[in-house]
Design a protein around this motif. Structure first.
Motif, PDB file in Angstrom:
ATOM      1  N   GLU A 180       0.824  -1.202   0.000  1.00 40.49           N
ATOM      2  CA  GLU A 180       0.000   0.000   0.000  1.00 40.49           C
ATOM      3  C   GLU A 180       0.866   1.262   0.000  1.00 40.49           C
ATOM      4  O   GLU A 180       0.565   2.242  -0.680  1.00 40.49           O
ATOM      5  CB  GLU A 180      -0.932  -0.007   1.221  1.00 40.49           C
ATOM      6  N   ARG A 183       2.377   1.605  -3.428  1.00 44.57           N
ATOM      7  CA  ARG A 183       1.364   2.106  -4.365  1.00 44.57           C
ATOM      8  C   ARG A 183       1.186   3.608  -4.231  1.00 44.57           C
ATOM      9  O   ARG A 183       1.126   4.344  -5.231  1.00 44.57           O
ATOM     10  CB  ARG A 183       0.026   1.394  -4.104  1.00 44.57           C
ATOM     11  N   ALA A 203      -1.317  -0.694  -8.478  1.00 45.83           N
ATOM     12  CA  ALA A 203      -1.509  -1.693  -7.426  1.00 45.83           C
ATOM     13  C   ALA A 203      -0.853  -3.014  -7.837  1.00 45.83           C
ATOM     14  O   ALA A 203      -0.241  -3.704  -7.010  1.00 45.83           O
ATOM     15  CB  ALA A 203      -2.991  -1.898  -7.145  1.00 45.83           C
ATOM     16  N   SER A 302      -8.850  -2.444   1.837  1.00 46.26           N
ATOM     17  CA  SER A 302      -8.502  -1.066   1.494  1.00 46.26           C
ATOM     18  C   SER A 302      -9.626  -0.432   0.679  1.00 46.26           C
ATOM     19  O   SER A 302     -10.114  -1.010  -0.293  1.00 46.26           O
ATOM     20  CB  SER A 302      -7.196  -1.027   0.699  1.00 46.26           C
ATOM     21  N   ASP A 305      -8.825   0.085  -3.030  1.00 51.35           N
ATOM     22  CA  ASP A 305      -8.592  -1.077  -3.873  1.00 51.35           C
ATOM     23  C   ASP A 305      -9.635  -1.111  -4.983  1.00 51.35           C
ATOM     24  O   ASP A 305     -10.842  -1.231  -4.733  1.00 51.35           O
ATOM     25  CB  ASP A 305      -8.667  -2.351  -3.037  1.00 51.35           C
TER      26      ASP A 305
END
Length: 539
Positions: A180, A183, A203, A302, A305
């Motif tokens: 994360e 990203r 991602a 998340s 996402d």
């Protein structure tokens, strides 16, 4: 001249470092209080910031504004270190300088005062590759170096560094950077570079980097070139040879529907796109993990996402037990794929295993129908599930078991029903242990009366009782209340019946083994002995 992103966006201050907050905090506090150590050791996998941290530390030591955790970045020392031309920063690659003579020459030069800076900084990368003689040569200097010398060692394998060296250093372990955070960093860089991108694409890159920000930036450079100046998911998946979420989503949709033909057709489509099946199994295992998280701890997903709707949809198509089983099958498939005739066979065999096996209570009606339509001759073995007609019906209201022979037969009948009911429930953990160690006493209105032995009364916690009650309610389709008393069971609980069956099978297996002619010959002729604990009866 265009620089590689990994070099252009290399952190120049502690604040810019990503994912190493624990190390940054320790070093910042140390520099702020002027508690400076003479030797530092940074450990961690590739691309997590070991050498970068060493350069920032060198700036903190030699900044013309003074030793601090926030070097100015504009003085000659800071700019020289950033440009790689500061004479008092010596970076040594231990992999190519393993000889003891090189180390001795290096340490002899350490005696001289720094030329331009406050401290002479020695950065030794991959220090574990030094020879034993080189380590011995540097021990004394490492323990008591001149006041103007600082050592910064970096390694990806601290286990190979002698303990005598470890004990002389202040050691920091740099962690793999969470996907994360990688990203978020990639998104920040792409926005600064004015490069169009899809969130799902970065991602994928963040996961492919496996905790290394440098690897992520190298992949990002490649993705920009592959995508013609932009970063989209389809291009990134094609570049990395990944299965792509659409393929895996279709595979799991077909699995949920019990449609083996559609699953194999999807595998053929993946083969046509040149997708590496070993990598596809790794992605499939990751997808099963995310589905399990969505089922058990949905708040942990998340919000950013892009695949969250897909994951939640799949989470509703499978039971938690099926997800756990398929995750194990997928990981086993990854281990077995090297033994398969080819990757396609290994991948499709893993899918067929998921289709063929299901946890107890899981139903996939489409599978037997498809097999019947194809005229398959063999029977398909599945986990036994109790049919609806066999669901246990409690005894007449008010019926109570008493300690008399006539009542014992009725209690045995209720036990059989209770065991059948448990076979149809989806229970696990303490709730399952509680149910299997209880005896069904009777039913009175909406109250189901159970009895548990005093030896198992520790199972009478509120959580397990609630899960047992909810599972029975769901199966029977009506509300019930549980009343569980502590006392000696009149008959046998399901757990006791299972134990009796196990002992019976063990006794039969022992008798069969002792009667085997080959075993008798070994015992009589050679004095061999059968080890009782080694006998494992087959079901």
């Amino acid at each position: 001249m265009n620089q590689a992103l990994a070099r252009k966006w290399r952190p120049k201050t502690f604040a810019e470092l990503v994912g190493q907050e624990h190390v940054v905090q320790a070093l910042t506090n140390s520099l702020g209080t002027q508690r400076l150590h003479h030797a530092y050791l940074f450990t961690g996998t590739r691309g997590v910031g070991k050498t970068t941290l060493a350069r920032i530390l060198a700036k903190a030591f030699n900044c013309e504004q003074g030793v601090s955790a926030t070097p100015c970045g504009t003085c000659s020392a800071c700019t020289g270190i950033d440009a790689g031309r500061f004479v008092d920063l010596l970076e040594v690659d231990a992999a190519s300088n393993t000889q003891v003579d090189k180390m001795r020459e290096l340490l002899e030069n350490a005696l001289y005062a720094p030329t331009a800076g406050r401290y002479k900084i020695y950065v030794i990368d991959e220090v574990h590759q030094l020879s034993g003689h080189s380590f011995n040569a540097m021990l004394k200097t490492l323990e008591e170096p001149p006041e103007h010398v600082k050592f910064v060692l970096a390694t990806t394998d601290p286990q190979k560094v002698p303990v005598t060296v470890l004990s002389r250093c202040l050691q920091f372990n740099l962690r793999q950077i969470p996907a994360e955070q990688i990203r978020a960093r990639l998104a920040e860089i792409l926005q600064s570079e004015s490069v169009a991108f899809e969130p799902a694409a970065i991602a994928v890159l963040a996961r492919a980097a496996r905790g290394s920000l440098r690897d992520a930036l190298s992949l990002l450079d490649q993705a920009i070139a592959h995508g013609g100046g932009q970063v989209d998911e389809a291009s990134v998946s094609a570049m990395l040879g990944l299965a792509g979420h659409e393929h895996l989503y279709n595979v799991l949709q077909s699995l949920a529907a019990g449609d083996g033909k559609a699953m194999l057709a999807q595998a053929d489509a993946m083969a046509a796109h040149g997708i590496a099946f070993e990598q596809a199994l790794q992605e499939l295992a990751s997808l099963w993990h995310r589905i399990a998280v969505a089922q058990i701890v949905p708040a942990a997903l998340s919000a950013d996402d892009a695949d969250q709707p897909m994951v939640q949809d799949l989470a509703g198509r499978f039971s938690p037990e099926e997800v756990q089983l398929c995750y194990q099958i997928t990981n086993q498939g990854r281990a077995d794929i090297v033994l398969a005739p080819d990757e396609y066979a290994g991948f499709t065999m893993t899918l067929l295993r998921m289709l063929a096996f299901a946890p107890e209570g899981a139903t996939r009606a489409a599978i037997p129908a498809a097999m019947a339509a194809s005229g398959a001759g063999g029977e398909r073995r599945t986990a036994p599930a109790a049919p609806a007609a066999a669901a246990p019906t409690p005894q007449a209201k008010g019926a109570k078991a008493v300690d008399s022979p006539s009542k014992a037969d009725a209690a045995s009948a209720r036990i059989a029903d209770w065991a059948g009911l448990l076979g149809a429930l989806r229970l696990s953990g303490m709730a399952r242990q509680l149910a299997h160690n209880c005896e069904l006493v009777g039913e009175s209105g909406d109250v189901l009366e159970l009895r548990v032995a005093a030896a198992h009364k520790h199972l009478l916690e509120k959580g397990p009782q609630e899960r047992l009650r909810a599972a029975i309610e769901e199966h029977l389709g009506r509300s019930i209340r549980l009343k569980i008393e502590v006392g000696d069971p009149v008959g046998h609980t399901p757990a006791q019946l299972d134990e009796q069956e196990r002992r019976s099978r063990l006794e039969s297996a022992t008798q069969a083994l002792n009667a085997d002619p080959f075993v008798r010959e070994l015992v009589d002729g050679f004095g061999a002995q059968v080890v009782p604990d080694s006998i494992k009866p087959q079901r």
